[in-house]
Each structure stands twice: as C-alpha cells, then as structure tokens.
Scaffold this motif. Structure first.
Motif, PDB file in Angstrom:
ATOM      1  N   THR A 293       0.811  -1.216   0.000  1.00  0.00           N
ATOM      2  CA  THR A 293       0.000   0.000   0.000  1.00  0.00           C
ATOM      3  C   THR A 293       0.842   1.262   0.000  1.00  0.00           C
ATOM      4  OG1 THR A 293      -0.146  -0.185   2.426  1.00  0.00           O
ATOM      5  CG2 THR A 293      -1.968  -1.086   1.133  1.00  0.00           C
ATOM      6  N   LEU A 294       2.077   1.183   0.513  1.00  0.00           N
ATOM      7  CA  LEU A 294       2.915   2.372   0.644  1.00  0.00           C
ATOM      8  C   LEU A 294       4.159   2.273  -0.227  1.00  0.00           C
ATOM      9  CD1 LEU A 294       2.824   2.822   4.538  1.00  0.00           C
ATOM     10  CD2 LEU A 294       1.547   4.145   2.850  1.00  0.00           C
ATOM     11  N   ASP A 295       4.720   3.428  -0.563  1.00  0.00           N
ATOM     12  CA  ASP A 295       6.006   3.461  -1.252  1.00  0.00           C
ATOM     13  C   ASP A 295       7.096   2.942  -0.321  1.00  0.00           C
ATOM     14  OD1 ASP A 295       4.834   4.620  -3.462  1.00  0.00           O
ATOM     15  OD2 ASP A 295       5.430   6.658  -2.921  1.00  0.00           O
ATOM     16  N   SER A 296       8.040   2.224  -0.889  1.00  0.00           N
ATOM     17  CA  SER A 296       9.249   1.843  -0.151  1.00  0.00           C
ATOM     18  C   SER A 296      10.444   2.418  -0.883  1.00  0.00           C
ATOM     19  CB  SER A 296       9.379   0.317  -0.050  1.00  0.00           C
ATOM     20  OG  SER A 296       9.529  -0.257  -1.344  1.00  0.00           O
ATOM     21  N   ALA A 297      11.441   2.833  -0.136  1.00  0.00           N
ATOM     22  CA  ALA A 297      12.652   3.412  -0.716  1.00  0.00           C
ATOM     23  C   ALA A 297      13.866   2.760  -0.070  1.00  0.00           C
ATOM     24  CB  ALA A 297      12.682   4.922  -0.507  1.00  0.00           C
ATOM     25  N   THR A 298      14.836   2.425  -0.904  1.00  0.00           N
ATOM     26  CA  THR A 298      16.051   1.769  -0.428  1.00  0.00           C
ATOM     27  C   THR A 298      17.249   2.353  -1.158  1.00  0.00           C
ATOM     28  OG1 THR A 298      14.852  -0.315  -0.052  1.00  0.00           O
ATOM     29  CG2 THR A 298      17.254  -0.438  -0.154  1.00  0.00           C
ATOM     30  N   VAL A 299      18.321   2.622  -0.416  1.00  0.00           N
ATOM     31  CA  VAL A 299      19.599   2.967  -1.029  1.00  0.00           C
ATOM     32  C   VAL A 299      20.443   1.702  -1.035  1.00  0.00           C
ATOM     33  CG1 VAL A 299      21.740   4.262  -0.768  1.00  0.00           C
ATOM     34  CG2 VAL A 299      19.551   5.417  -0.466  1.00  0.00           C
ATOM     35  N   PHE A 300      20.728   1.201  -2.241  1.00  0.00           N
ATOM     36  CA  PHE A 300      21.520  -0.021  -2.404  1.00  0.00           C
ATOM     37  C   PHE A 300      22.971   0.387  -2.646  1.00  0.00           C
ATOM     38  CE2 PHE A 300      23.296  -3.573  -4.830  1.00  0.00           C
ATOM     39  CZ  PHE A 300      22.894  -4.654  -4.051  1.00  0.00           C
ATOM     40  N   VAL A 301      23.864  -0.002  -1.728  1.00  0.00           N
ATOM     41  CA  VAL A 301      25.239   0.485  -1.718  1.00  0.00           C
ATOM     42  C   VAL A 301      26.217  -0.638  -2.057  1.00  0.00           C
ATOM     43  CG1 VAL A 301      27.050   1.564  -0.313  1.00  0.00           C
ATOM     44  CG2 VAL A 301      24.652   2.195   0.031  1.00  0.00           C
ATOM     45  N   SER A 302      27.149  -0.312  -2.955  1.00  0.00           N
ATOM     46  CA  SER A 302      28.260  -1.229  -3.253  1.00  0.00           C
ATOM     47  C   SER A 302      29.558  -0.595  -2.758  1.00  0.00           C
ATOM     48  CB  SER A 302      28.362  -1.483  -4.763  1.00  0.00           C
ATOM     49  OG  SER A 302      27.209  -2.135  -5.244  1.00  0.00           O
ATOM     50  N   PHE A 303      30.322  -1.354  -1.967  1.00  0.00           N
ATOM     51  CA  PHE A 303      31.599  -0.868  -1.448  1.00  0.00           C
ATOM     52  C   PHE A 303      32.753  -1.335  -2.335  1.00  0.00           C
ATOM     53  CE2 PHE A 303      29.269  -0.831   2.716  1.00  0.00           C
ATOM     54  CZ  PHE A 303      29.380   0.536   2.935  1.00  0.00           C
ATOM     55  N   ASN A 304      33.867  -0.621  -2.220  1.00  0.00           N
ATOM     56  CA  ASN A 304      35.063  -1.006  -2.991  1.00  0.00           C
ATOM     57  C   ASN A 304      36.086  -1.760  -2.140  1.00  0.00           C
ATOM     58  OD1 ASN A 304      36.209   0.991  -1.406  1.00  0.00           O
ATOM     59  ND2 ASN A 304      36.391   2.480  -3.082  1.00  0.00           N
ATOM     60  N   ARG A 305      35.714  -2.052  -0.881  1.00  0.00           N
ATOM     61  CA  ARG A 305      36.625  -2.809  -0.005  1.00  0.00           C
ATOM     62  C   ARG A 305      35.840  -3.859   0.773  1.00  0.00           C
ATOM     63  NH1 ARG A 305      38.319   2.414   1.317  1.00  0.00           N
ATOM     64  NH2 ARG A 305      37.659   2.247   3.494  1.00  0.00           N
ATOM     65  N   GLU A 306      36.399  -5.033   0.873  1.00  0.00           N
ATOM     66  CA  GLU A 306      35.753  -6.144   1.564  1.00  0.00           C
ATOM     67  C   GLU A 306      35.507  -5.820   3.034  1.00  0.00           C
ATOM     68  OE1 GLU A 306      33.859  -9.615   2.050  1.00  0.00           O
ATOM     69  OE2 GLU A 306      34.772  -9.078   0.130  1.00  0.00           O
ATOM     70  N   THR A 326      16.146  13.968   4.924  1.00  0.00           N
ATOM     71  CA  THR A 326      14.744  13.732   4.578  1.00  0.00           C
ATOM     72  C   THR A 326      14.002  13.079   5.739  1.00  0.00           C
ATOM     73  OG1 THR A 326      13.224  12.570   3.075  1.00  0.00           O
ATOM     74  CG2 THR A 326      15.339  11.520   3.515  1.00  0.00           C
ATOM     75  N   PRO A 327      12.743  13.447   5.955  1.00  0.00           N
ATOM     76  CA  PRO A 327      11.933  12.765   6.972  1.00  0.00           C
ATOM     77  C   PRO A 327      11.405  11.422   6.489  1.00  0.00           C
ATOM     78  CG  PRO A 327      10.661  14.508   5.924  1.00  0.00           C
ATOM     79  CD  PRO A 327      12.050  14.607   5.358  1.00  0.00           C
ATOM     80  N   ILE A 328      11.601  11.125   5.209  1.00  0.00           N
ATOM     81  CA  ILE A 328      11.147   9.852   4.660  1.00  0.00           C
ATOM     82  C   ILE A 328      12.047   8.719   5.148  1.00  0.00           C
ATOM     83  CG2 ILE A 328      10.886   8.527   2.519  1.00  0.00           C
ATOM     84  CD1 ILE A 328       8.721  10.553   2.935  1.00  0.00           C
ATOM     85  N   SER A 329      11.431   7.606   5.503  1.00  0.00           N
ATOM     86  CA  SER A 329      12.203   6.437   5.919  1.00  0.00           C
ATOM     87  C   SER A 329      12.789   5.749   4.682  1.00  0.00           C
ATOM     88  CB  SER A 329      11.307   5.464   6.691  1.00  0.00           C
ATOM     89  OG  SER A 329      12.004   4.277   7.000  1.00  0.00           O
ATOM     90  N   ILE A 330      14.112   5.759   4.578  1.00  0.00           N
ATOM     91  CA  ILE A 330      14.802   5.118   3.460  1.00  0.00           C
ATOM     92  C   ILE A 330      15.722   4.043   4.024  1.00  0.00           C
ATOM     93  CG2 ILE A 330      16.396   5.454   1.535  1.00  0.00           C
ATOM     94  CD1 ILE A 330      15.377   8.251   1.201  1.00  0.00           C
ATOM     95  N   ASP A 331      15.504   2.806   3.608  1.00  0.00           N
ATOM     96  CA  ASP A 331      16.326   1.695   4.080  1.00  0.00           C
ATOM     97  C   ASP A 331      17.686   1.710   3.394  1.00  0.00           C
ATOM     98  OD1 ASP A 331      14.235   0.761   5.681  1.00  0.00           O
ATOM     99  OD2 ASP A 331      13.392  -0.420   4.032  1.00  0.00           O
ATOM    100  N   VAL A 332      18.643   1.038   4.018  1.00  0.00           N
ATOM    101  CA  VAL A 332      19.977   0.879   3.441  1.00  0.00           C
ATOM    102  C   VAL A 332      20.230  -0.615   3.252  1.00  0.00           C
ATOM    103  CG1 VAL A 332      22.453   1.226   3.750  1.00  0.00           C
ATOM    104  CG2 VAL A 332      20.845   2.978   4.535  1.00  0.00           C
ATOM    105  N   GLU A 333      20.584  -0.983   2.030  1.00  0.00           N
ATOM    106  CA  GLU A 333      20.910  -2.374   1.722  1.00  0.00           C
ATOM    107  C   GLU A 333      22.330  -2.421   1.143  1.00  0.00           C
ATOM    108  OE1 GLU A 333      19.305  -6.075  -1.085  1.00  0.00           O
ATOM    109  OE2 GLU A 333      17.987  -4.375  -0.636  1.00  0.00           O
ATOM    110  N   ILE A 334      23.128  -3.362   1.637  1.00  0.00           N
ATOM    111  CA  ILE A 334      24.533  -3.449   1.232  1.00  0.00           C
ATOM    112  C   ILE A 334      24.723  -4.593   0.237  1.00  0.00           C
ATOM    113  CG2 ILE A 334      26.899  -3.698   2.015  1.00  0.00           C
ATOM    114  CD1 ILE A 334      25.478  -1.156   3.010  1.00  0.00           C
ATOM    115  N   ASP A 335      25.378  -4.295  -0.850  1.00  0.00           N
ATOM    116  CA  ASP A 335      25.737  -5.316  -1.832  1.00  0.00           C
ATOM    117  C   ASP A 335      26.766  -6.262  -1.197  1.00  0.00           C
ATOM    118  OD1 ASP A 335      26.551  -6.808  -3.993  1.00  0.00           O
ATOM    119  OD2 ASP A 335      26.929  -5.103  -5.308  1.00  0.00           O
ATOM    120  N   PRO A 336      26.510  -7.550  -1.155  1.00  0.00           N
ATOM    121  CA  PRO A 336      27.469  -8.471  -0.527  1.00  0.00           C
ATOM    122  C   PRO A 336      28.756  -8.641  -1.331  1.00  0.00           C
ATOM    123  CG  PRO A 336      25.670  -9.698  -1.535  1.00  0.00           C
ATOM    124  CD  PRO A 336      25.304  -8.251  -1.628  1.00  0.00           C
TER     125      PRO A 336
END
Length: 355
Positions: A293-306, A326-336
């Motif tokens: 029902t609601l928008d979801s937002a995620t920042v998907f991050v890739s790092f350059n170091r293990e 931002t007051p919007i809830s934005i999740d953070v997801e890490i690229d493995p």
C-alpha cells in the motif's frame, strides 16, 4: 490565454532552487520549508490569509459542505500542509482537525470520536489505513460513514482510487497541491482526467527543462497572483502532464532532481552530497517501489573494499546521512559483493513515476 501558453508570454519558469523570493536565507514571515531548508515559501500575515482563502475555495469546489466534519491526515512537519488545510476546512465546514499521516489507530479513533464524514490524505496513506482496518482493527470501513475522501500529494492509480471509494462507500476527489507552497489549487472530479484550477492563471504547462523519455509530456508550472512578493513568479513543479487542448490533465510522472516518495519530495542532489563524504562507496542506487500500500525506498550500496561490507559502523554512517536530509524512511541495503570500479549514483523507480 490557454493553459499551454508559450513561455515567451510569461517570465521564464524557474526551478525551485533558483526562484527568487523563496531562498531560505531571505524569506520572511511564516515559512513553508523543504526538508533540506534550501527553499522556504514565505507567508506573511496577509499572504497567509490569502492562502487560507484560496485553500478554502479549493475545498469548497472539491465538494466540502458547511455541515461536514473533516479530519486531515497530511504532514505537518516543516511544510505546514496539514495545518493549513485543516484551518481552511474549519472556515467552511462544521469542524476540522489534523492528526498527521502517522498513527492509523489514532486516525481511526479521531474519525470515530469526532464523527467525521470527510477524510483528507494521500492515496497510499488512505489505502494503508483501509488495509489496517481489515487486517488489524477488524473494522468495516463502511461503518465509518465517510461521505467524501480527498486525496492529494501523490501520483495515484485511478483503479485504486475507485477501489477506495467502493470500500468506504465515499466519493473520492483528487486535489492538486502546489508542491512549493503545499496549497491545494485545483481538483479533479471522479473519473475525470482534467484538473479544474480554483482560479485562473494558477497553473500552466510548459516544455520540460530537460528532455524526457516521453516527448508528449509537459511540465506543470505554478503561479502566485495572490501573493504579495511572488505575484510575477512562475515556478516549475517537477510534475509532468499530458497536454489535452486547453486542459491540464492530472500529473502522471515526475522528473529532475526531486523524487516524490510517500507524498514528500526527496532531493537526489542532496542525497548525493550527503553520501559523497563517506569513504569506500563505489556506487549507490536509490530504488523506489510500491509493492504494497505504501512506497518503499532503499539505497543499495556497493563498497570497494571487503572490510566495509559487514562493517556496522559504516552502515550506520550511511543511514544517518540519509536521515539528516529527509523525513522519509529510506532503508539501506549493502551489496554483498565488492565492486572495484566506481560509477555515478542512479535511480530505479519500479513504480514507473520518475523519468
């Protein structure tokens, strides 16, 4: 003049961050501030009275009656949108209250105790409220006896709006709210496509500032003939609409730096600036979806170091940087997986809204 008049007949439309008169450092009076405080819409005493009158006119045109009891479930933090709408509604209806967009149980109790028959909210907010009525509160939405639901602040699916009307047994009317001031300035009747401006010269269509994928779309600009210092201003909204003769259809897309998420505008530039100072990020992407029902937002991050992939402190730094803008809830997801090459940040909108 038609709504699609050429830009040569008016002052050149400006983007929000370049429009004179709304620079945060120089604005005076009661200020409608964006999340990053880069713009501030000024409402001096006379301007605020004019804004209330305009909002009341829009609500009346949309169908609010003197006998109605109104509950507003819109944001009140920074932009004052919910407060302004509720105050204007109180001048034309029997009663009005604002409860903010969060707290579905509180919204239910307010509707019941005030015996409200009109609800104002975002399309996804009302849809989420409906889902919770069924699944959590075990309340039949028809028991609320809502006469009308006014929806604003988002790009909505017409089929879902019709669904809300059937579930609540209420008339659903869309309001077009100026994203710069937060003031409702037009409405759209059920099953119609064209916006009906409350007054002449408030909105118009102009070519988009940069090319967009769909060349048939034009950008909605807002004007302020009622305002003491912005009467000559013509400001781009970031909303895109399909020209239809002299009519302006409801927006179907957004474009540019600002992305509309859960009824709030998020600056991609501000997000980029916030994450630029965090070492080790090879690439990140802002992903927006509307699977429920609601928008979801995620920042998907890739790092350059293990060493950063499982580093909780680094993840926390990214989350805090996002929260700061931002007051919007934005999740953070890490690229493995580690990414050795760097790439510019990107946007992926599964909703299909942002071009």
């Amino acid at each position: 003049m038609t709504h699609t008049e050429s830009v040569e007949t008016r002052p050149e439309p400006l983007c929000r961050n370049t429009a004179p008169g709304i620079a945060a450092a120089k604005a005076t009076g009661l200020l409608h501030v964006d999340p990053t405080a880069s713009t501030a819409f000024p409402l001096a005493a006379d301007d605020r009275s004019a804004a209330l009158s305009l909002t009341a006119e829009t609500l009346t045109a949309a169908g609010i009656k003197t006998t109605d009891r109104v509950v507003v479930a819109l944001n009140n933090d920074g932009d004052l949108g919910g407060v302004l709408v509720a105050e204007a509604a109180s001048e034309i209806a029997a009663a009005a209250a604002t409860v903010g967009p969060r707290g579905r149980m509180r919204l239910l109790r307010t509707l019941e105790n005030i015996r409200a028959n009109v609800l104002v909210g975002t399309p996804t907010g009302v849809a989420d409220f409906l889902a919770r009525l069924h699944l959590e509160f075990l309340v039949d939405p028809l028991d609320l006896e809502l006469r009308m639901i006014l929806l604003t602040g988002e790009i909505a699916d017409p089929k879902k709006i019709e669904h809300l009307g059937r579930e609540f047994g209420a008339q659903t009317v869309e309001l077009f709210s100026d994203p710069i001031s937060g003031i409702p300035i037009a409405h759209k009747a059920p099953k119609a496509t064209a916006l009906i401006p409350t007054r002449d010269s408030l909105i118009a269509l102009v070519p988009s500032a940069t090319p967009v994928a769909d060349g048939h779309l034009a950008e909605i600009v807002v004007r302020y003939p009622w305002h003491s210092t912005l009467s000559e201003a013509s400001i781009r909204t970031g909303y895109l609409s399909t020209p239809d003769g002299d009519s302006i259809t409801a927006p179907t897309h957004t474009y540019g730096d600002l992305i509309l998420i859960r009824g709030r505008w998020v600056s991609f530039t501000a997000l980029t600036r916030a994450l630029r100072g965090i070492d080790g990020i090879a690439h990140w992407e802002l992903r927006i979806a509307r699977q429920g029902t609601l928008d979801s937002a995620t920042v998907f991050v890739s790092f350059n170091r293990e060493s950063l992939v499982a580093n909780g402190m680094w993840h926390g730094r990214i989350a805090q940087a996002i929260t700061a803008i931002t007051p919007i809830s934005i999740d953070v997801e890490i690229d493995p997986h580690v990414r050795e090459d760097s790439a510019p940040p990107s946007i992926h909108d599964d909703r299909g809204h942002h071009l």
